[in-house]
Design a protein around this motif. Sequence first.
Motif, mmCIF file in Angstrom:
data_model
loop_
_atom_site.group_PDB
_atom_site.id
_atom_site.type_symbol
_atom_site.label_atom_id
_atom_site.label_comp_id
_atom_site.label_asym_id
_atom_site.label_seq_id
_atom_site.Cartn_x
_atom_site.Cartn_y
_atom_site.Cartn_z
ATOM 1 N N TYR A 231 84.908 102.421 69.312
ATOM 2 C CA TYR A 231 86.203 102.848 69.848
ATOM 3 C C TYR A 231 86.431 104.343 69.661
ATOM 4 C CZ TYR A 231 86.885 97.789 69.742
ATOM 5 O OH TYR A 231 86.746 96.437 69.917
ATOM 6 N N SER B 293 95.401 105.791 76.603
ATOM 7 C CA SER B 293 94.325 104.877 76.284
ATOM 8 C C SER B 293 92.984 105.592 76.481
ATOM 9 C CB SER B 293 94.401 103.631 77.168
ATOM 10 O OG SER B 293 93.465 102.662 76.739
ATOM 11 N N ARG C 85 88.645 104.957 77.589
ATOM 12 C CA ARG C 85 87.598 104.101 78.152
ATOM 13 C C ARG C 85 86.254 104.704 77.770
ATOM 14 N NH1 ARG C 85 84.970 104.525 83.032
ATOM 15 N NH2 ARG C 85 86.437 106.132 83.742
ATOM 16 N N ASP D 79 92.669 107.720 79.634
ATOM 17 C CA ASP D 79 93.211 106.829 80.653
ATOM 18 C C ASP D 79 94.683 106.559 80.366
ATOM 19 O OD1 ASP D 79 93.254 105.174 82.826
ATOM 20 O OD2 ASP D 79 92.033 103.583 81.943
ATOM 21 N N GLU D 80 95.422 106.224 81.418
ATOM 22 C CA GLU D 80 96.799 105.785 81.242
ATOM 23 C C GLU D 80 96.799 104.439 80.516
ATOM 24 O OE1 GLU D 80 99.598 107.233 81.834
ATOM 25 O OE2 GLU D 80 98.874 108.993 82.923
ATOM 26 N N SER D 81 97.776 104.238 79.687
ATOM 27 C CA SER D 81 97.847 102.995 78.950
ATOM 28 C C SER D 81 98.674 101.964 79.722
ATOM 29 C CB SER D 81 98.472 103.231 77.575
ATOM 30 O OG SER D 81 98.454 102.051 76.807
ATOM 31 N N SER D 82 98.542 100.723 79.304
ATOM 32 C CA SER D 82 99.340 99.632 79.862
ATOM 33 C C SER D 82 99.393 98.539 78.815
ATOM 34 C CB SER D 82 98.718 99.102 81.163
ATOM 35 O OG SER D 82 97.477 98.466 80.896
ATOM 36 N N GLU E 131 97.984 95.758 78.885
ATOM 37 C CA GLU E 131 96.679 95.124 78.751
ATOM 38 C C GLU E 131 95.652 96.013 78.056
ATOM 39 O OE1 GLU E 131 98.273 95.418 81.710
ATOM 40 O OE2 GLU E 131 99.129 93.395 81.742
ATOM 41 N N LYS E 132 95.818 97.326 78.114
ATOM 42 C CA LYS E 132 94.812 98.243 77.577
ATOM 43 C C LYS E 132 95.079 98.568 76.119
ATOM 44 C CE LYS E 132 94.084 100.508 82.072
ATOM 45 N NZ LYS E 132 94.221 101.783 82.826
ATOM 46 N N GLU E 133 94.020 99.012 75.431
ATOM 47 C CA GLU E 133 94.171 99.415 74.038
ATOM 48 C C GLU E 133 94.995 100.703 73.957
ATOM 49 O OE1 GLU E 133 93.375 97.860 71.368
ATOM 50 O OE2 GLU E 133 92.232 96.222 72.275
ATOM 51 N N TYR F 247 95.965 104.098 72.053
ATOM 52 C CA TYR F 247 95.311 105.024 71.128
ATOM 53 C C TYR F 247 96.251 106.127 70.637
ATOM 54 C CZ TYR F 247 90.749 102.944 72.042
ATOM 55 O OH TYR F 247 89.689 102.068 72.117
#
Length: 383
Positions: free
Chosen positions: A55, A250, A252, A303-306, A308-310, A312
């Motif tokens: 991660y 987030s 990736r 990345d943009e978070s949501s 569903e996403k981790e 950070y």
Amino acid sequence: MAVYDYLIVGAGLFGAVFAREMTDAGRKCLVIDKRCHAGGNVYCEQIEGINVHKYGPHIFHTNDRTIWEYVNSFVPFNHFIYSPLAEYQGVLYNMPFNMNTFYQMWKVKTPQEAMDKIAEQVKEAGIIHPNNLEEQAISMVGVDIYNKLIKGYTEKQWGRKAIDLPKFIIKRLPVRFNYDNNYFNDTYQGIPVGGYNKLIDGLLSGVEVRLNCDFFKNRNEVAGMANAIVYTGKLDEFYDYKFGLLEYRSLRFEHEVLGVANYQGVAIINSTDIKVPYTRTIEHKHFEFGTQSKTVITREFSDESSVEKEAYYPINDVRNEEILKKYVELSKLEQNVIFGGRLAEYKYYDMHQVIAAALKKARHILNKQPVGAYQAKLKTISV
């Protein structure tokens, strides 16, 4: 009747340290985590005999001798020193910004020449009182370094224009007028010998851990099993997002095994050109001075978070801070829930700070008495 004293939601550093201290004090703990492994974001996956920071890279550093001795009591740490590079349009520059960087950029050789060059560019830019990240960065290192080594990387990292970001974000970036490529000034630095899993295994030794156990899917079942809950997940999720989402950035990752022993000669190279889609390339074997015949690299994308996403990096702007206040006030009403860690506190933490916070919380609960392996020394812990 409760079976456990504490249900600890999340097997990352905060949860693992808290579980260790409470277990050593005779309390019975159950640690659950929705992932298939313990360790949270410090988890390492072994590929080709290399401990891959799954991660993103984690470099342990602290000035607190107590914390350093604490982690080394579970696993010895090596002497890795973080000295990344930055690449802009095929040219490499030393990080953090120091005399090596200034020489590479301007061919200046003395600190005074570098300071004069920066002052000249700040004056030409007309910046007196910085109002945003861009102006703050220019006031620190000048226009050239900002345009080549900060602007593109920062805008990729945060998904926003630098002029729309608060200036405090860039203030953490070291700027030195000596020839020192050591990113951190901390006295103690290193990586656990054998990877971070060794640290987590030591912290959770003798503690009951259930993986693939999502607190929110099993809340009715597990919540009643303990006298108190230690929650390290997202604060807004705990309250079903009733005041809205707290925003994060987030990440990736794209991992790749290469048939060479040494791909880039350094653990991390930041890609600062906005045209390059990823923010940095990590070659994991360098964290432990590996000599394997192959190597593993990771390209990191912001990345943009949501939901569903981790999550950070918390976006601590005015909007999110106002939402946070509402959740914090609600959390104060909880009688048997302890909130801790970067997600539950919506706060950027370095690893040593997370560990210190967990130790302080455990000590406070146990009648404000120091606990664990370094009882006398824990009096000095601060966050």
